[in-house]
Scaffold this active site. Structure first.
Site, PDB file in Angstrom:
ATOM      1  N   GLU A 113     -16.111   2.296   1.526  1.00 22.67           N
ATOM      2  CA  GLU A 113     -15.596   3.069   2.659  1.00 22.67           C
ATOM      3  C   GLU A 113     -16.606   4.095   3.171  1.00 22.67           C
ATOM      4  OE1 GLU A 113     -12.231   5.519   1.599  1.00 22.67           O
ATOM      5  OE2 GLU A 113     -13.107   6.098  -0.303  1.00 22.67           O
ATOM      6  N   HIS A 133      -6.521   4.051  -5.985  1.00 25.30           N
ATOM      7  CA  HIS A 133      -7.644   4.772  -5.369  1.00 25.30           C
ATOM      8  C   HIS A 133      -7.431   6.264  -5.581  1.00 25.30           C
ATOM      9  CE1 HIS A 133     -10.039   1.752  -2.938  1.00 25.30           C
ATOM     10  NE2 HIS A 133      -9.320   1.086  -3.813  1.00 25.30           N
ATOM     11  N   GLU A 134      -8.535   7.021  -5.531  1.00 25.18           N
ATOM     12  CA  GLU A 134      -8.529   8.436  -5.943  1.00 25.18           C
ATOM     13  C   GLU A 134      -7.781   8.545  -7.277  1.00 25.18           C
ATOM     14  OE1 GLU A 134      -9.353   7.517  -2.283  1.00 25.18           O
ATOM     15  OE2 GLU A 134      -7.206   7.777  -2.495  1.00 25.18           O
ATOM     16  N   HIS A 141       0.832  -1.208   0.000  1.00 27.40           N
ATOM     17  CA  HIS A 141       0.000   0.000   0.000  1.00 27.40           C
ATOM     18  C   HIS A 141       0.862   1.252   0.000  1.00 27.40           C
ATOM     19  CE1 HIS A 141      -3.036   2.883   1.924  1.00 27.40           C
ATOM     20  NE2 HIS A 141      -3.462   2.628   0.707  1.00 27.40           N
ATOM     21  N   HIS A 142       0.572   2.138  -0.942  1.00 26.82           N
ATOM     22  CA  HIS A 142       1.237   3.439  -1.023  1.00 26.82           C
ATOM     23  C   HIS A 142       0.197   4.543  -0.954  1.00 26.82           C
ATOM     24  CE1 HIS A 142       4.885   1.663  -3.452  1.00 26.82           C
ATOM     25  NE2 HIS A 142       4.999   1.448  -2.152  1.00 26.82           N
TER      26      HIS A 142
END
Ligand code: NOJ
Ligand code: CA
Length: 680
Positions: free
Chosen positions: A477, A452-453, A382-383
């Site tokens: 979410e 994501h985003e 995850h980043h």
């Protein structure tokens, strides 16, 4: 790629050049038909200005709509044209996806390339390319290399979408940084602006979706109402901080402007137009690209039970990770995600907050990677950048290389916060190039991406099949800390957002009303303390089929999956499909999708409804005629209701064949999931 047939005709209409020489009055319009002749696009010059219009079976859907550009550094390219030359061709071929909703894609279209030239000085050239398929239209601009035209600073793309009538439409407002909104349903005349995909429906149920394909080195497109024209939108590109939309140079190819057209909502959801308008796969060896399901340390943070930051409630600890890895190994789930594994969360939003390298002291990354490897489970990295894309670019190689050494093959990225360089937008040209750079760099390290985003999906996954899935919608979410997503939301996404490509919605919450969550501490301003998931449990299962994602998360805390017979469906459901069929649909009301497993002869079905209960009759003629099946059915029961009794579920088996019809009873806010298991 497996080309089974190629049929190509090229015949340039050279007489057009001749017309140019002696007159610029004659050739003023050209019509291109879809192979089945249902769709027509007409290009024309009206007073030497370029326009296109669109027809479906003689019904005009888009009236003459403007084309062209304005620039900061030169005169507009929007008028004063003649048609210099026209080239037409027909293509009919098949190609195969590395993974997806369908293995085989038919790529069949008629194409017209129109060469325009300014009549008077400076006499610049502009090309327009139209491709007309049975499921819609793509067109794009080309500004060729030419004398006097070098750098291009596009201040305005003039493309319009001039709807012929005040159709019913599903839309989210134009936004340069987020697609995470609930869809509204209005008449076009009531809509001020929109992000794409933007979907409209005529009174005869013809569906039209405006979007774009192959968005590279260009700004994302939004739609803005043309003042004084109630059913007409113009393209509004996402700007740079200085207001310029696109900084490029000739030769320039714009993204495809896409208009998907179908006679019904079900047919619309089966469209492959966006994929077909992208370039073929550029990754030679794809053996490391594998669709998979995953679980992870994630929902606890959204619920406010855990934190991303270090402390007593820290979610991503070595101990917790091992529990998740054990669960994954026992339940046939290939991968586990950990968020909050690395330092920086206490500074989320600040510049250089995350270095993407350093684990928190209670997260023994190497030991966890070893443990996972021994159990045959993959880790998902995850980043979270907090929007600091500029710093992420500096760290990219180092961060991916570290993950590669640890055997990590999937990375989820995040951009939750204002973009750095400050003033840039998530959907502007700078970020489009950033997201692309991340995908290409990841490919070098044999890493798959879940963004994501993100920038919206425009079919890049065809060219870079390590670009697996993305958010870019109001996902699960939001149910953790806001009013959440109403039952209707899921019945709109398949006809809007999901037409663009895979969605990492993260379905699979079993503890719908958070009864087992324990102490939740509010962390998000939008949390009124009334959050819950607004569906039944059966609908959560159905979403695994309805929302396609090659990385599909079972998102609940693993405690909520223990001793739950319904979890069997999540264990069984594939993430890669041979074939997809949309069996019925009404946008905003219901949809039923059947998909065939790529690795067996089993079919899976997901059916969902909005807040209204309904019974849908399904003909099983999609099943193989020569085979018998056991239908493993997960349905809402008599008394299930998303509001009052969401988790009651009926699990039963039925013998079926292709000749049968079955009834799907869906509770209010409910759904149904079925595995059709072939009997050998
Ligand atoms: C927003 C993402 O959509 C979500 O999945 C993630 O948990 C948070 N950002 C934190 O990275
Ligand atoms: Ca998000």
């Amino acid at each position: 790629m497996n080309l089974t047939s190629i049929f190509k005709i090229h015949f340039a209409l050279y007489f057009a050049i001749f017309l140019t020489a002696c007159s610029n009055q004659k050739l003023k319009e050209i019509t291109t038909d879809s192979p089945d002749q249902n769709i027509k696009v007409k290009f024309e010059l009206i007073n030497n200005q370029p326009f296109y219009s669109v027809y479906y079976k003689e019904t005009c859907l888009l009236l003459p709509s403007k084309l062209g550009f304005e620039f900061k550094n030169q005169a507009a390219l929007d008028s004063n044209f003649l048609i210099q030359n026209i080239e037409t061709s027909t293509i009919n071929e098949n190609w195969e996806q590395v993974w997806g909703e369908n293995k085989k894609i038919i790529n069949k279209f008629n194409q017209t390339l129109i060469h325009l030239k300014e009549i008077s000085e400076p006499g610049r050239a502009l090309k327009l390319e139209f491709k007309v398929y049975n499921d819609g239209i793509g067109f794009r601009y080309e500004i060729p290399e030419q004398e006097g035209v070098d750098s291009l600073f596009i201040s305005n793309e003039l493309t319009e979408f001039n709807f012929a009538n005040d159709y019913n439409a599903w839309w989210i407002p134009a936004n340069f940084d987020s697609y995470e909104a609930l869809y509204s349903n209005n008449k076009i005349s009531e809509i001020p602006s929109a992000n794409t995909p933007f979907t409209a429906e005529t009174l005869d149920n013809i569906c039209i979706c405006i979007h774009e394909a192959n968005l590279t080195n260009y700004a994302g497109m939004t739609m803005l109402k043309v003042p004084g024209k109630s059913t007409s939108f113009k393209t509004e590109l996402v700007p740079w901080p200085d207001g310029i939309k696109v900084k490029t140079k000739a030769p320039m190819l714009s993204p495809w402007r896409t208009i998907q057209i179908a006679s019904s909502a079900a047919e619309l959801a089966e469209s492959n137009l966006i994929l077909n308008l992208n370039e073929p796969n550029k990754i030679a060896n794809v053996s490391w690209i594998q669709p998979m399901k995953y679980i992870g340390i994630w929902w606890g943070m959204h619920l406010g039970v855990n934190t991303w930051t270090l402390g007593e409630r820290h979610g991503a600890t070595t101990e917790n990770m091992k529990k998740y890895i054990d669960f994954a190994a026992e339940h046939n789930i290939p991968a586990v995600l950990a968020e909050g594994w690395n330092t920086g969360w206490e500074n989320w939003g600040a510049q250089h907050a995350f270095d993407f390298i350093t684990p928190y002291e209670d997260f023994d990354l190497e030991a966890i990677a070893d443990y996972a490897k021994n159990k045959g489970v993959q880790l998902i990295g995850h980043h979270e950048t907090g929007g600091d894309a500029e710093y992420y670019e500096q760290k990219l190689e180092e961060a991916f290389s570290m993950y590669q050494k640890l055997g990590i093959k999937v990375v989820k990225t995040g951009y939750a916060g204002p973009i750095r360089p400050l003033g840039q937008h998530h959907h502007g040209q700078w970020m489009v190039n950033h997201y692309q750079k991340v995908v290409e760099t990841a490919a070098k390290y044999h890493i798959m991406i879940d963004a994501h985003e993100p920038i919206k999906a425009t079919g890049i996954r065809r060219t870079w099949p390590n670009m697996m899935t993305r958010e870019g919608a109001r996902g699960m979410e939001w149910n953790g800390w806001s009013d959440g997503n109403p039952p209707e939301h899921h019945t709109i996404l398949p006809f809007t957002r999901n037409l663009a490509g895979p969605l990492d919605y993260t379905p699979g919450i079993f503890d719908i009303q958070y009864k087992n969550a324990g102490k939740r501490i509010k962390w998000n301003d939008q949390d009124k303390g009334t959050s819950r998931v607004n569906t039944t449990l059966a609908k959560q299962l159905a979403l695994f089929v309805v929302f396609y994602s090659p990385l599909q998360m079972a998102s609940d805390l693993i405690e909520n999956y223990k001793d739950q017979p319904a979890f069997q469906f999540i264990e069984d459901v594939p993430v890669d499909w041979a074939e997809t069929k949309v069996l019925n649909a009404k946008i905003g009301n219901y949809v039923t999708i059947a998909r065939k497993d790529i690795n067996s002869n089993d079919w899976f079905l997901g059916s969902i409804t909005d807040e209204n209960a309904r019974t849908l009759e399904i003909n099983l003629n999609f099943l193989d005629k020569d085979k018998s099946y056991i239908a493993e059915i997960y349905s809402d029961s008599e008394n299930t209701d998303w509001k009052t009794n969401p988790i009651e579920i009926d699990i039963r088996q039925l013998s079926v064949i292709a000749n049968d019809t079955i009834k799907l009873r869906l509770a209010p806010g409910g759904g149904q999931a079925i595995r059709f298991k072939v009997i050998d």
